[in-house]
Design a protein around this motif. Structure first.
Motif, PDB file in Angstrom:
ATOM      1  N   ALA A 195     102.108  82.768  63.002  1.00 51.12           N
ATOM      2  CA  ALA A 195     100.996  83.693  62.901  1.00 51.12           C
ATOM      3  C   ALA A 195     101.369  85.112  63.337  1.00 51.12           C
ATOM      4  O   ALA A 195     102.211  84.932  64.131  1.00 51.12           O
ATOM      5  CB  ALA A 195      99.647  83.089  63.285  1.00 51.12           C
ATOM      6  N   ALA A 196     100.729  86.307  63.092  1.00 50.55           N
ATOM      7  CA  ALA A 196     100.835  87.404  63.710  1.00 50.55           C
ATOM      8  C   ALA A 196      99.817  87.047  64.838  1.00 50.55           C
ATOM      9  O   ALA A 196      98.450  87.188  64.919  1.00 50.55           O
ATOM     10  CB  ALA A 196     100.032  88.437  62.896  1.00 50.55           C
TER      11      ALA A 196
ATOM     12  N   ASP B 240      99.048  88.613  67.952  1.00 45.70           N
ATOM     13  CA  ASP B 240      98.161  89.593  68.447  1.00 45.70           C
ATOM     14  C   ASP B 240      96.779  89.710  67.576  1.00 45.70           C
ATOM     15  O   ASP B 240      95.673  89.845  68.042  1.00 45.70           O
ATOM     16  CB  ASP B 240      98.667  91.061  68.724  1.00 45.70           C
ATOM     17  N   GLN B 241      96.952  89.515  66.211  1.00 50.90           N
ATOM     18  CA  GLN B 241      95.790  89.970  65.521  1.00 50.90           C
ATOM     19  C   GLN B 241      95.025  88.501  65.417  1.00 50.90           C
ATOM     20  O   GLN B 241      93.854  88.469  65.412  1.00 50.90           O
ATOM     21  CB  GLN B 241      96.336  90.008  64.023  1.00 50.90           C
TER      22      GLN B 241
ATOM     23  N   GLU C  96     101.480  83.538  58.615  1.00 45.46           N
ATOM     24  CA  GLU C  96     102.034  84.477  57.744  1.00 45.46           C
ATOM     25  C   GLU C  96     102.470  84.067  56.446  1.00 45.46           C
ATOM     26  O   GLU C  96     103.204  84.593  55.830  1.00 45.46           O
ATOM     27  CB  GLU C  96     102.883  85.700  58.455  1.00 45.46           C
TER      28      GLU C  96
END
Lengths: 489, 303
Positions: free
Chosen positions: A276-277, A279-280, A430
């Motif tokens: 996953a991203a 920070d988001q 992602e």
């Protein structure tokens, strides 16, 4: 390097309190048959500001007799309202939406004073979305036969609607807008701690000239709700609240012929994969659990993190927590406001104690000093949580997150679905294929991918399992408010 | 695994900084901080020695009017290499640094030896800071090693001058690219040896390509800086450049830096604004906050 900063102490934000110049009457009566009337029960209760425990107003407590009058008013209003053309009903809804927009600031301040949520949220989320729901359903009012092609669409009748205290005006809009669009009349009961905005909405109904009795607002606690649920002239009950009360309503309406929709509790899973991203995803965790002090039925209260990134996620979450500002809900820089009531604060504190007793590790940000009065809870999370822990199983309805880990997608799914609830879930990766694969296997009514707690009037909302049934919003949200008859006549 | 960036929550977070309400004392303190962080910039083909001299004058004395509390000076004056000597002389003893763009700014489309020569000349002319551009052509072609090696060579040619590495995010387009280029630049510049805090900056843009600095793009870069700090304890600086024209925008950036990196970075040592017209708007706000009314545009010198 350059010098020249004149700053000794670190730069910080000054107080930015919004004004409280909103008229609040000393007493609020019931809104029945297009008029504000005193309760036959002659009983009143106080509503307070949870951020300073000051009394705001006295609210009428509707007894059985009052509910009866309200239901009869709704019944009387039904024939002409349901016969009104969809286009005409749409005009009323449109006018209500416009008027909410025009009075948005007033609604936002009132919502924040009565409920404790940050002004930033009532201003940017609650009130605009409430207006959007009326706009959206204004559009459906004359197009119902396109929502249900080939069927004749009739209203259900008099709807009894009972709403919670976490999004007072927004929940009123979620309930009223589709009901009115479909030609029903309503008796609405706001939660006892947050009646003010619903009563202000009654003023809006007066301003736009909504025919008397089409919407009746009866305030009060559980007994008022029970009187609505059990009234013989109510054809449909819509309830948003706890699973416990939901079950009670379900048994009370069983065999009565009343149709029912329930939007109940949740213990929603937020699953973060290593790809996953991150920070988001941290933003998603924060808006999942700390939005509205965690008083959100679909709050992402169980966090499942893929093991390789567990330490990173915890480190980043701790860092992010430091920038959350807890305090005066009317301050425009406040991110987390007051807990809605003393009772709710007690519940949350109980769960925090139980979490520690059962062996989980408590983390919170305690940087800001909290006001001496009011109901406050530091946003926090637990690590070393086992799925069997109480805090990982029961709905807390506060800013308390349980962090757990997993190793494989199968394990993530197994743990996420291992709950009586099924309202919402979040998936963070992602990889597009993985999103669809996981989302398909999650038992939840709403699934967010790479985001969380996003709402829109056109998107149906509702749960499975003990989180309830029926949908609100979108085309699907019209279904509980219509009777479909054979072919179109 | 390469860190990836997702636009939805990134943009939501970036937007949240703009919702902070900065008023009164906080606004005044913030605006003064902004002034002290500005790299007052002129990068035009028609730049003259006279223009640079008057820019330097402004860098030291931002406002001719009366103010109770003296204003700070800006952090640096940023010029082309040919004007470094002029600026150096004009700023002598002022505490304002001279920054020079180099490495074939703005395109970087020159042989590496020419670009390195560019850097060396600017440094020997007295530049305290070098603003280099990365090789976007090589980056977009996937030739990351080349990009990295070139950055490392430029860093080695800087001597004592500090280095700002311009990614030109407008040409990289995606947030993933911005994040990857940030990591690559930081790694390249710190590979040769230990660096001190603020010795290396990453910078969004040349100002010649649109879009230049935006809140979300800068946030991606700040997150790269934070991750590097968490891993090594070394503080990389940040410089958004281009497109930041108003005091209000600048305050949004300060909020973002504060909440993403912490108070430590709220210093010209670690954060800069690359801007030409920002200073005057900040001055306008400061005068308004002090006197109660807005001064006219002509009350401030253009350069």
């Amino acid at each position: 390097m350059a010098e020249g900063t004149n700053t000794q102490s670190p730069w910080d934000y000054s107080d930015a309190p919004d004004s409280t110049h909103v008229d609040i009457a000393k007493k609020y009566q019931l809104y029945i048959g297009g008029k504000f009337v005193s309760p036959k029960s002659r009983s009143w209760f106080a509503t307070t500001n949870p951020a300073n425990e000051q009394k705001l107003a006295d609210i009428a407590s509707a007894g059985k007799a009052d509910v009866n009058i309200a239901v009869l008013a709704a019944k009387r209003a039904l024939p002409s309202w349901s016969k009104l053309s969809g286009c005409e009903r749409g005009k009323y809804l449109f006018a209500i939406a416009r008027r909410i927009q025009e009075r948005a600031r007033e609604f936002a301040i009132l919502e924040t004073m009565d409920g404790g949520k940050p002004i930033k949220e009532s201003r940017d989320v609650d009130i605009p979305l409430a207006a959007q729901h009326f706009f959206y359903h204004a559009g459906w009012a004359d197009k119902l036969e396109y929502a249900f092609p080939g069927r004749a669409v009739k209203p259900v009748g008099v709807c009894g609607q009972i709403i919670p205290w976490n999004f007072p005006l927004l929940m009123a809009a979620w309930k009223l807008a589709p009901a009115l669009a479909c030609g029903n009349t309503c008796v609405l009961k706001p939660a006892e701690t947050t009646s003010l905005t619903a009563l202000r909405l009654a003023e809006v109904f007066e301003e736009v000239g909504l025919p008397p009795g089409v919407v009746n607002i009866v305030t009060g606690a559980g007994e008022t709700g029970a009187a609505i649920v059990n009234h013989p002239n109510i054809q449909k009950v819509a309830f948003t609240g706890s699973t416990e009360v939901g079950k009670l309503i379900m048994s009370q309406t069983a065999g009565s012929g009343k149709s029912l929709t329930l939007e109940l509790g949740g213990k929603s899973a937020n699953i973060i994969f290593a790809d996953a991203a991150i920070d988001q995803a941290i933003e998603g965790i924060v808006s999942g659990i700390y939005f509205n002090q965690g008083h959100v039925c679909c709050a992402g209260s169980r966090l499942f993190v893929e093991e390789p990134i567990l330490d990173t996620v915890i480190r980043k979450l701790k860092h992010r927590l430091k920038s959350l500002r807890v305090g005066d809900p009317l301050d425009k820089n406040t991110d987390v406001g007051a807990i809605n009531s003393k009772a709710q604060l007690k519940t949350i504190q109980h769960y925090i104690d139980v979490g520690e007793d059962e062996g989980a590790t408590y983390h919170s940000c305690q940087t800001e000093r909290l006001p001496s009065k009011g109901h406050w809870c530091h946003p926090c999370f637990f690590t070393d949580v086992q799925p069997s822990h109480t805090i990982a199983r029961e709905e807390i309805f506060g800013p308390v997150l349980s962090v757990m880990s997993f190793r494989t997608p199968e394990e993530a799914l197994m743990r996420a679905n291992n709950t009586p609830y099924g309202l919402a879930a979040g998936v963070w990766t992602e990889k597009g294929a993985k999103i669809f694969d996981i989302a398909r296997q999650l038992d939840a009514g709403v699934i967010w991918c790479n985001t969380y707690n996003k709402f829109d009037a056109s998107s149906p909302f509702g749960g499975v399992k003990e989180s309830g049934f029926g949908r609100e919003g979108g085309m699907q949200g019209l279904r509980p408010y219509v009777k479909l008859q054979g072919a179109m006549s | 695994m390469l860190p990836s960036v997702d636009s939805v929550m990134l943009e939501q977070r970036a937007q949240s900084f703009a919702k902070r309400s900065i008023k009164n004392e906080s606004k005044m303190q913030g605006l003064r901080l902004v002034l002290s962080m500005i790299d007052l910039t002129t990068l035009e083909g028609k730049d003259s020695a006279e223009k640079v001299k008057s820019l330097c004058k402004k860098a030291v004395h931002l406002y001719e009017g009366e103010l109770a509390e003296p204003l700070p000076h800006v952090a640096a004056v940023c010029v082309y290499p040919s004007l470094v000597k002029v600026a150096k002389k004009a700023l002598e003893g002022s505490g304002v640094n001279v920054a020079s763009v180099a490495t074939g700014f703005p395109s970087g489309q020159y042989p590496i030896d020419v670009r390195i020569g560019d850097v060396k000349k600017a440094v020997s002319a007295g530049a305290d800071e070098i603003d280099m551009v990365i090789n976007r052509g090589a980056f977009l072609a996937g030739n990351y090693k080349k990009v990295k090696d070139e950055i490392a060579r430029v860093k080695n040619s800087c001597g004592n001058a500090h280095l700002k590495i311009i990614l030109e995010t407008g040409e990289l387009e995606t947030y993933d690219h911005v994040r990857f280029a940030s990591d690559l630049a930081i790694e390249a510049a710190t590979e040769a040896g230990k660096i001190s805090d603020g010795e290396v900056f990453i910078k969004t843009s040349t100002g010649k390509v649109s879009p230049a600095a935006t809140l979300p793009v800068t946030l991606v870069m700040l997150e790269a800086i934070r991750d590097f700090y968490d891993a090594t304890g070394v503080r990389i600086g940040m410089k958004p450049a281009g497109g930041i024209k108003t005091a209000k925008q600048a305050l949004h950036y300060l909020v973002m830096v504060k909440e993403t990196l912490g108070d430590e970075w709220l210093s010209p040592h670690l954060f800069r604004f690359g801007a030409s017209s920002l200073a005057n708007d900040v001055l306008r706000q400061i005068v308004k906050q002090t006197t109660g009314h807005y001064p006219a545009g002509y009350d401030f010198s253009e350069a």
